[in-house]
Write an enzyme that holds these catalytic residues in place. Structure first.
Site, PDB file in Angstrom:
ATOM      1  N   GLN A  20     -17.947  19.040   7.312  1.00 34.47           N
ATOM      2  CA  GLN A  20     -18.052  17.636   7.551  1.00 34.47           C
ATOM      3  C   GLN A  20     -16.988  16.682   6.594  1.00 34.47           C
ATOM      4  OE1 GLN A  20     -22.556  17.862   7.464  1.00 34.47           O
ATOM      5  NE2 GLN A  20     -22.126  16.144   8.953  1.00 34.47           N
ATOM      6  N   HIS A 121     -23.468  26.228   6.172  1.00 29.79           N
ATOM      7  CA  HIS A 121     -23.972  24.960   6.601  1.00 29.79           C
ATOM      8  C   HIS A 121     -23.122  24.989   8.015  1.00 29.79           C
ATOM      9  CE1 HIS A 121     -25.577  20.701   6.162  1.00 29.79           C
ATOM     10  NE2 HIS A 121     -25.085  20.904   7.265  1.00 29.79           N
ATOM     11  N   ASN A 165     -28.616  26.622   5.777  1.00 32.42           N
ATOM     12  CA  ASN A 165     -28.958  24.978   6.072  1.00 32.42           C
ATOM     13  C   ASN A 165     -29.632  24.920   7.600  1.00 32.42           C
ATOM     14  OD1 ASN A 165     -28.904  22.259   5.521  1.00 32.42           O
ATOM     15  ND2 ASN A 165     -27.852  22.197   7.374  1.00 32.42           N
ATOM     16  N   GLU A 166     -30.700  24.785   7.608  1.00 34.33           N
ATOM     17  CA  GLU A 166     -31.421  24.492   8.948  1.00 34.33           C
ATOM     18  C   GLU A 166     -31.038  25.436  10.104  1.00 34.33           C
ATOM     19  OE1 GLU A 166     -29.984  20.411  10.250  1.00 34.33           O
ATOM     20  OE2 GLU A 166     -31.270  19.434   8.525  1.00 34.33           O
ATOM     21  N   TYR A 293     -35.452  13.556   8.187  1.00 34.58           N
ATOM     22  CA  TYR A 293     -34.958  12.466   8.766  1.00 34.58           C
ATOM     23  C   TYR A 293     -35.824  11.602   9.770  1.00 34.58           C
ATOM     24  CZ  TYR A 293     -30.467  14.324   7.335  1.00 34.58           C
ATOM     25  OH  TYR A 293     -29.356  14.617   6.718  1.00 34.58           O
ATOM     26  N   GLU A 351     -32.057  17.023   2.014  1.00 42.36           N
ATOM     27  CA  GLU A 351     -31.356  15.967   2.641  1.00 42.36           C
ATOM     28  C   GLU A 351     -32.252  14.760   3.313  1.00 42.36           C
ATOM     29  OE1 GLU A 351     -28.916  17.132   6.271  1.00 42.36           O
ATOM     30  OE2 GLU A 351     -28.092  18.727   5.253  1.00 42.36           O
ATOM     31  N   TRP A 407     -20.560  16.250  13.319  1.00 43.51           N
ATOM     32  CA  TRP A 407     -20.419  17.129  14.226  1.00 43.51           C
ATOM     33  C   TRP A 407     -20.130  16.592  15.512  1.00 43.51           C
ATOM     34  CZ3 TRP A 407     -20.337  21.045  11.395  1.00 43.51           C
ATOM     35  CH2 TRP A 407     -21.167  21.243  10.229  1.00 43.51           C
TER      36      TRP A 407
HETATM   37  C1  GBH Z   1     -28.855  17.243   9.499  1.00 48.64           C
HETATM   38  O1  GBH Z   1     -29.493  17.862  10.583  1.00 48.64           O
HETATM   39  C2  GBH Z   1     -27.631  18.157   8.972  1.00 48.64           C
HETATM   40  O2  GBH Z   1     -27.987  19.193   8.015  1.00 48.64           O
HETATM   41  C3  GBH Z   1     -26.312  17.189   8.707  1.00 48.64           C
HETATM   42  O3  GBH Z   1     -25.122  18.360   8.567  1.00 48.64           O
HETATM   43  C4  GBH Z   1     -26.178  16.179   9.597  1.00 48.64           C
HETATM   44  O4  GBH Z   1     -25.011  15.590   9.370  1.00 48.64           O
HETATM   45  C5  GBH Z   1     -27.360  15.145   9.338  1.00 48.64           C
HETATM   46  O5  GBH Z   1     -28.473  15.913   9.590  1.00 48.64           O
HETATM   47  C6  GBH Z   1     -27.299  13.997  10.124  1.00 48.64           C
HETATM   48  O6  GBH Z   1     -27.495  14.397  11.489  1.00 48.64           O
HETATM   49  O7  GBH Z   1     -33.547  13.059  18.685  1.00 48.64           O
HETATM   50  O8  GBH Z   1     -35.507  12.065  17.892  1.00 48.64           O
HETATM   51  O9  GBH Z   1     -35.627  14.206  18.589  1.00 48.64           O
HETATM   52  C7  GBH Z   1     -30.358  17.018  11.125  1.00 48.64           C
HETATM   53  C8  GBH Z   1     -31.576  17.755  11.964  1.00 48.64           C
HETATM   54  C9  GBH Z   1     -32.707  17.715  13.599  1.00 48.64           C
HETATM   55  C10 GBH Z   1     -32.691  15.519  12.506  1.00 48.64           C
HETATM   56  C11 GBH Z   1     -32.859  16.837  15.182  1.00 48.64           C
HETATM   57  C12 GBH Z   1     -32.994  14.821  13.927  1.00 48.64           C
HETATM   58  C13 GBH Z   1     -33.569  15.120  16.359  1.00 48.64           C
HETATM   59  C14 GBH Z   1     -34.456  13.880  16.292  1.00 48.64           C
HETATM   60  N1  GBH Z   1     -31.950  16.765  12.844  1.00 48.64           N
HETATM   61  N2  GBH Z   1     -33.571  15.639  15.020  1.00 48.64           N
HETATM   62  S1  GBH Z   1     -34.776  13.219  17.800  1.00 48.64           S
END
Ligand code: GBH
Length: 452
Positions: A20, A121, A165-166, A293, A351, A407
């Site tokens: 990224q 990642h 990561n994830e 998030y 994060e 992404w």
């Molecule tokens: C992270 O993943 C990543 O690790 C990072 O690289 C990325 O830049 C950052 O987040 C921002 O995107 O659409 O309401 O159902 C985030 C994981 C999983 C968070 C899916 C939001 C969907 C919410 N994401 N989730 S929704």
């Protein structure tokens, strides 16, 4: 005075990921990754954006470390690009690639910033994808061998490592829905990729116990699932959503088995796994990284494949530019949930952050981002609340240090606390960065001040 405080030694930092921010993906002998391939396949990434330059962090890392120092960051979480280290994924080690991270770690330490290193990642070496990638069971060995190269080079100076990561995003985005590299859509592949990610994680932890002397953990994304109603169909849908996203990787690591809902979700596509795999997967870890998030309010939806569940939009809520609800209590709930389900393991929020439109004033030296400041303030309050309720949270990494390649959404979404002008590569700390600097300098005490 409020009793709730951040403990002494709480680690304040910010995070990025290699693909990224770095740019120069093929420099100095690096091999291509699946993300390099994905972004150069027409139509897959918004506006045809690529990581060819990104934040040019591969060349501007000194300037970026200086920014971190000025903000008073105590930690920097970054990831290593596997194909810079092993251009073909296995075999030949590219020392020039290794030197980049070696110099970065030295510069961070010279500036009093602790490096937190993530080994994966999402940027798998393309050469390994050609050999089946996460679908090939051999990948646990490939990953452990790569990890060991990194441990041997940096473990004297890096004290906190994360394997993956994830993993949920890797499989859901990469193998089930295809929005992320390598872009597959296959319900038979997703469970296999998940399982091999976990085996690779376990193999790397095992390699660490043999070579490393500090701490290693796993980073997962957690989104607390709230049921839209008490209707049994919604209750069951919520349980599936929680198992699929939040427990799919943690149950195997902590309990040695998958959540029972996985069979319900994948049906005939969910294999019977060899029981000996779980001994590998269940290696004890030293900490857990939690990326938070948003939450989701879940209801039954017969058409949503394969979960038969979907998220309900909340009428009174604020949404970010990625369409995610701003819901800070969900972070407290997440941290309490991890402790309740998996025990009192040390946690890091690895994060947390938000994308909002920023005004185009960076050239004048100021970027006002009040919504991001609010998001940060509320979510730091949520972390403090979890600590007050007995959760062992040891640090917080704001996502992200820099605006970067989001992404498949390209550069259209800005998560940075530091603005990046992608035409000039000019960096401008946003108001949120200045606010975060005050939080760090006061170890969180500034959060208690009235905001009027
Ligand atoms: C992270 O993943 C990543 O690790 C990072 O690289 C990325 O830049 C950052 O987040 C921002 O995107 O659409 O309401 O159902 C985030 C994981 C999983 C968070 C899916 C939001 C969907 C919410 N994401 N989730 S929704």
């Amino acid at each position: 005075m409020c009793a709730a405080q951040f403990p002494n030694g709480f680690l304040w930092g910010s995070a990025t990921a290699a693909y990224q921010v770095e740019g120069s993906p093929l420099a100095d002998g690096a091999g291509p990754s699946i993300w390099h391939r994905f972004v150069h396949t027409p139509g897959l990434v918004r506006d045809g954006d690529t990581g060819d330059v990104a934040c040019d962090h591969y060349r501007r890392w000194k300037e970026d470390v200086a920014i971190m120092r000025r903000l008073g960051l105590q930690a920097y979480r970054f990831s290593v690009s596997w194909s810079r280290i092993l251009p073909a994924g296995t075999g030949h080690v590219n020392y020039a690639g290794l030197d980049f991270y070696d110099r970065l770690v030295d510069a961070l330490l010279e500036n009093g910033i602790e490096p937190l290193v993530t080994l994966y990642h999402w940027d798998l070496p393309a050469a390994l994808d050609d050999r089946g990638g996460w679908l090939n069971p051999e990948i646990s060995k490939w990953f452990a061998d790569y990890a060991e190269v990194m441990f041997r080079k940096l473990d004297g100076r890096v004290k906190k490592w994360a394997t993956l990561n994830e993993p949920w995003v890797v499989t859901d985005g990469g193998y089930l829905h295809g929005a992320l590299a390598p872009g597959h859509r296959n319900r038979f592949e997703a469970p296999i990729a998940s399982h091999n990610l976990l085996r690779a994680h376990g193999a790397a932890v095992q390699a660490y116990r043999a070579t490393g002397r500090h701490e290693i953990g796993l980073v997962v994304n957690i989104e607390p699932k709230y049921r839209a109603s008490d209707d049994p169909a919604d209750v069951a849908a919520t349980a599936r959503a929680e198992a699929y996203m939040n427990r799919q990787y943690l149950d195997p690591v902590f309990f040695g088995h998958y959540p029972k809902e996985m069979v319900e979700i994948f049906g005939e596509a969910w294999p019977d796994w060899p029981s000996e795999d779980f001994a590998l997967i269940q290696q004890p870890i030293d900490f857990l990284g939690v990326n938070y998030y948003t939450r989701s309010v879940t209801r039954f939806d017969a058409n949503a494949w394969p979960l038969k569940a979907c998220a309900v939009r909340q009428k009174q809520a604020t949404y970010t530019e990625t369409g995610w609800e701003v819901f800070a209590p969900g972070l407290t709930e997440t941290l309490l949930w991890v402790k309740r389900c998996y025990g009192n393991i040390p946690l890091y929020v690895t994060e947390n952050g938000s994308a909002f439109f920023d005004p185009p004033t960076a050239a004048k030296g100021r970027v006002e981002d009040p919504l991001r400041v609010d998001y940060l303030r509320e979510h730091l309050g949520a972390v403090r609340d979890a600590i007050a309720q007995g959760v062992d949270v040891r640090g917080y990494m704001a996502w992200s240090l820099l605006d970067n390649l989001e992404w498949s959404l390209g550069y259209s979404k800005r998560f940075g606390i530091v603005h990046v002008n992608f035409a000039t590569q000019q960096r401008t700390p946003k108001d949120s960065a200045h606010f975060y600097a005050k939080v760090i300098a006061s170890n969180g005490a500034v959060l208690e001040e009235s905001t009027s």
